[in-house]
Design a protein around this motif. Structure first.
Motif, mmCIF file in Angstrom:
data_model
loop_
_atom_site.group_PDB
_atom_site.id
_atom_site.type_symbol
_atom_site.label_atom_id
_atom_site.label_comp_id
_atom_site.label_asym_id
_atom_site.label_seq_id
_atom_site.Cartn_x
_atom_site.Cartn_y
_atom_site.Cartn_z
ATOM 1 N N MET A 101 -2.439 6.620 1.486
ATOM 2 C CA MET A 101 -2.634 7.898 1.511
ATOM 3 C C MET A 101 -1.392 8.639 2.386
ATOM 4 O O MET A 101 -0.738 9.422 1.222
ATOM 5 N N ASN A 102 -0.757 8.047 2.932
ATOM 6 C CA ASN A 102 0.708 8.714 3.413
ATOM 7 C C ASN A 102 1.606 8.302 2.569
ATOM 8 O O ASN A 102 2.697 9.309 2.163
ATOM 9 N N GLY A 103 1.837 7.209 1.846
ATOM 10 C CA GLY A 103 2.595 7.092 0.806
ATOM 11 C C GLY A 103 2.832 8.214 -0.271
ATOM 12 O O GLY A 103 3.864 8.627 -0.711
ATOM 13 N N ALA A 104 1.480 8.623 -0.828
ATOM 14 C CA ALA A 104 1.648 9.557 -1.679
ATOM 15 C C ALA A 104 1.821 10.993 -1.150
ATOM 16 O O ALA A 104 2.481 11.749 -1.725
ATOM 17 N N LEU A 105 1.283 11.309 0.066
ATOM 18 C CA LEU A 105 1.340 12.482 0.427
ATOM 19 C C LEU A 105 2.969 12.887 1.105
ATOM 20 O O LEU A 105 3.313 14.073 1.082
ATOM 21 N N ASP A 106 3.616 11.791 1.707
ATOM 22 C CA ASP A 106 4.749 12.026 2.014
ATOM 23 C C ASP A 106 5.785 12.417 0.641
ATOM 24 O O ASP A 106 6.473 13.256 0.910
ATOM 25 N N ALA A 122 0.620 -1.154 -0.109
ATOM 26 C CA ALA A 122 -0.061 0.021 0.038
ATOM 27 C C ALA A 122 0.900 1.383 -0.062
ATOM 28 O O ALA A 122 0.617 2.330 -0.632
ATOM 29 N N THR A 123 1.989 1.256 0.848
ATOM 30 C CA THR A 123 2.719 2.338 0.785
ATOM 31 C C THR A 123 3.392 2.586 -0.535
ATOM 32 O O THR A 123 3.400 3.923 -0.896
ATOM 33 N N ASN A 133 -12.707 25.989 -2.416
ATOM 34 C CA ASN A 133 -11.285 25.998 -3.189
ATOM 35 C C ASN A 133 -11.718 26.029 -4.905
ATOM 36 O O ASN A 133 -11.413 24.911 -5.435
ATOM 37 N N PRO A 134 -12.293 27.197 -5.355
ATOM 38 C CA PRO A 134 -12.619 27.033 -6.839
ATOM 39 C C PRO A 134 -11.407 26.486 -7.605
ATOM 40 O O PRO A 134 -11.621 26.178 -8.860
ATOM 41 N N GLU A 135 -10.274 26.896 -7.250
ATOM 42 C CA GLU A 135 -9.115 26.681 -7.937
ATOM 43 C C GLU A 135 -8.708 25.084 -7.853
ATOM 44 O O GLU A 135 -7.595 24.994 -8.241
ATOM 45 N N LEU A 136 -9.456 24.388 -7.030
ATOM 46 C CA LEU A 136 -9.082 22.974 -7.048
ATOM 47 C C LEU A 136 -8.648 22.255 -8.064
ATOM 48 O O LEU A 136 -9.375 22.464 -9.352
ATOM 49 N N LYS A 137 -7.567 21.263 -8.313
ATOM 50 C CA LYS A 137 -7.003 20.949 -9.455
ATOM 51 C C LYS A 137 -7.081 19.386 -9.619
ATOM 52 O O LYS A 137 -7.175 18.896 -10.851
ATOM 53 N N MET A 138 -6.929 18.750 -8.672
ATOM 54 C CA MET A 138 -7.124 17.286 -8.575
ATOM 55 C C MET A 138 -7.446 16.692 -7.457
ATOM 56 O O MET A 138 -7.474 17.344 -6.090
ATOM 57 N N VAL A 139 -8.006 15.771 -7.433
ATOM 58 C CA VAL A 139 -8.563 14.787 -6.167
ATOM 59 C C VAL A 139 -8.209 13.499 -6.244
ATOM 60 O O VAL A 139 -8.030 12.637 -7.034
ATOM 61 N N TYR A 140 -7.692 13.094 -4.986
ATOM 62 C CA TYR A 140 -6.982 11.660 -4.849
ATOM 63 C C TYR A 140 -7.901 10.834 -3.781
ATOM 64 O O TYR A 140 -8.063 11.330 -2.822
ATOM 65 N N VAL A 141 -8.492 9.825 -4.345
ATOM 66 C CA VAL A 141 -9.504 8.958 -3.636
ATOM 67 C C VAL A 141 -8.431 7.745 -3.187
ATOM 68 O O VAL A 141 -8.409 6.903 -4.199
ATOM 69 N N THR A 142 -8.267 7.451 -1.873
ATOM 70 C CA THR A 142 -7.272 6.375 -1.928
ATOM 71 C C THR A 142 -8.099 5.024 -1.721
ATOM 72 O O THR A 142 -7.286 4.013 -1.693
ATOM 73 N N ALA A 143 -9.208 4.955 -1.699
ATOM 74 C CA ALA A 143 -10.034 3.626 -1.376
ATOM 75 C C ALA A 143 -11.407 3.568 -2.508
ATOM 76 O O ALA A 143 -11.283 3.999 -3.484
ATOM 77 N N ALA A 185 -8.232 2.373 8.809
ATOM 78 C CA ALA A 185 -7.863 1.269 7.899
ATOM 79 C C ALA A 185 -6.288 1.111 7.713
ATOM 80 O O ALA A 185 -5.882 2.424 6.911
ATOM 81 N N THR A 186 -5.384 0.568 7.995
ATOM 82 C CA THR A 186 -4.074 0.483 7.817
ATOM 83 C C THR A 186 -3.848 0.775 6.196
ATOM 84 O O THR A 186 -2.920 1.811 6.074
ATOM 85 N N GLN A 187 -4.396 -0.102 5.464
ATOM 86 C CA GLN A 187 -4.059 -0.050 3.924
ATOM 87 C C GLN A 187 -4.531 1.303 3.399
ATOM 88 O O GLN A 187 -3.590 2.066 2.694
ATOM 89 N N HIS A 188 -5.628 1.858 3.833
ATOM 90 C CA HIS A 188 -5.969 3.264 3.211
ATOM 91 C C HIS A 188 -5.076 4.227 3.965
ATOM 92 O O HIS A 188 -4.612 5.161 3.238
#
Length: 311
Positions: free
Chosen positions: A176-181, A139-140, A216-226, A169-172
């Motif tokens: 998430m943290n693998g991407a955000l880090d 997952a990481t 946030n009208p300038e939103l550019k992308m959304v990441y859905v982890t699960a 949830a550990t996997q979620h």
């Protein structure tokens, strides 16, 4: 909890289905019964169920029985514990389960100590257990792969909304943290909104994207982890933001791929759910019948990142 009868697929007995990679070694002398415990709260679980169905059909030619047990549509450690307790009460020889949360190791250990091996799939908690093995995605590492993709797509700047499935949830969390880090280290100009929890629900992801864009009208992308990324994609479509806001998530389900084709989703990383379900069940059967241990304590499956035009 009662086992649900599965429909036998068209896969002939003793012929491995496409997507399965592990063969049964020999037939059992007596009927070997395996309980397959899984959830049903979003389309991701469809190929998991299909993998269990394929294993049922395949192993029927080797004197094996696989019963699917529906743990419900609300993911929780309590549901897993209850499901395993039910399988033990019904005296199954082995259990395949999606434990996903901390708080499940105790009941897994109890099962193993009573002589019933347990094979974990998809996602497990962070507390070690006596389970036979785990098959699933790192997952990481998967999160980091998504993070690299996001940085590239966003050009290293802009606002990124983050929606996770379950905070517990550990996997979620690892996805998430693998991407955000990675993003925080490599692209500090990307502003992270959230994370928010959608409990794997598409309708919740939809509302969260609406709220994020309003604030946030300038939103550019959304990441859905699960689960439920197609809900975020539908919100992008309904808001008229196709081509302006991209959604990145997991799983090549028909619902997700549809929005990849129409442009709201820009990246989908698979985790081979059919293979996980089928292979784990057959490996558990081989252990019960022939004493063959899985090739590793942790068996990693490789997914592929699908982008528009690559499907």
């Amino acid at each position: 909890m009662l086992a649900m009868a599965l429909m036998v697929t068209a896969v002939p007995a003793q012929e491995m289905p496409d997507g399965g990679t592990v063969a049964a070694e020999k037939a059992a002398d007596d009927d070997v019964r395996i309980a397959f415990l899984s959830f049903q709260n979003n389309p991701f679980w469809i190929p998991v169920t299909e993998g269990a169905e394929a294993a049922k059909a395949y192993l029927s030619g080797f004197n094996g029985t696989v019963d699917y047990v529906d743990l419900g549509n609300e993911l929780s450690a309590e549901a897993v514990v209850s499901g395993i307790e039910g399988a033990l009460a019904q005296q199954y020889d082995g259990i395949v389960v999606v434990p996903i949360f901390d708080g499940t190791a105790r009941i897994i250990d109890e099962a193993v100590d009573s002589g019933v091996p347990v094979f974990n799939i998809i996602a497990e908690g962070g507390v070690p257990s006596k389970r036979l093995a785990f098959i699933g995605q790192d997952a990481t590492a998967a999160g980091k792969q998504i993070g690299e993709f996001i940085v590239d797509k966003m050009g290293g700047e802009g606002k990124l909304g983050v929606i996770t499935g379950y905070f517990g949830a550990t996997q979620h969390n690892n996805r998430m943290n693998g991407a955000l880090d990675y993003i925080k280290e490599e692209a500090p100009k990307i502003e992270i909104l959230g994370p928010f929890e959608n409990k794997d629900k598409a309708e919740s992801a939809y509302s969260l994207v609406e709220d994020m864009h309003t604030a946030n009208p300038e939103l550019k992308m959304v990441y859905v982890t699960a689960g439920g990324p197609y809900g975020a994609a539908k919100a992008v479509q309904d808001l008229g933001l196709t081509g302006k806001v991209g959604v990145v998530g997991f799983d090549h389900t028909p619902e997700n791929v549809r929005y990849l084709e129409s442009g709201e989703m820009v990246g989908l990383l698979d985790q081979a759910p059919f293979q996980q379900a089928f292979d784990s069940t057959v490996m558990l059967f081989n252990y019960l019948v022939a004493g063959t241990k899985p090739p590793s304590d942790v068996i990693a499956v490789e997914g592929n990142l699908m982008t528009p035009g690559s499907e």
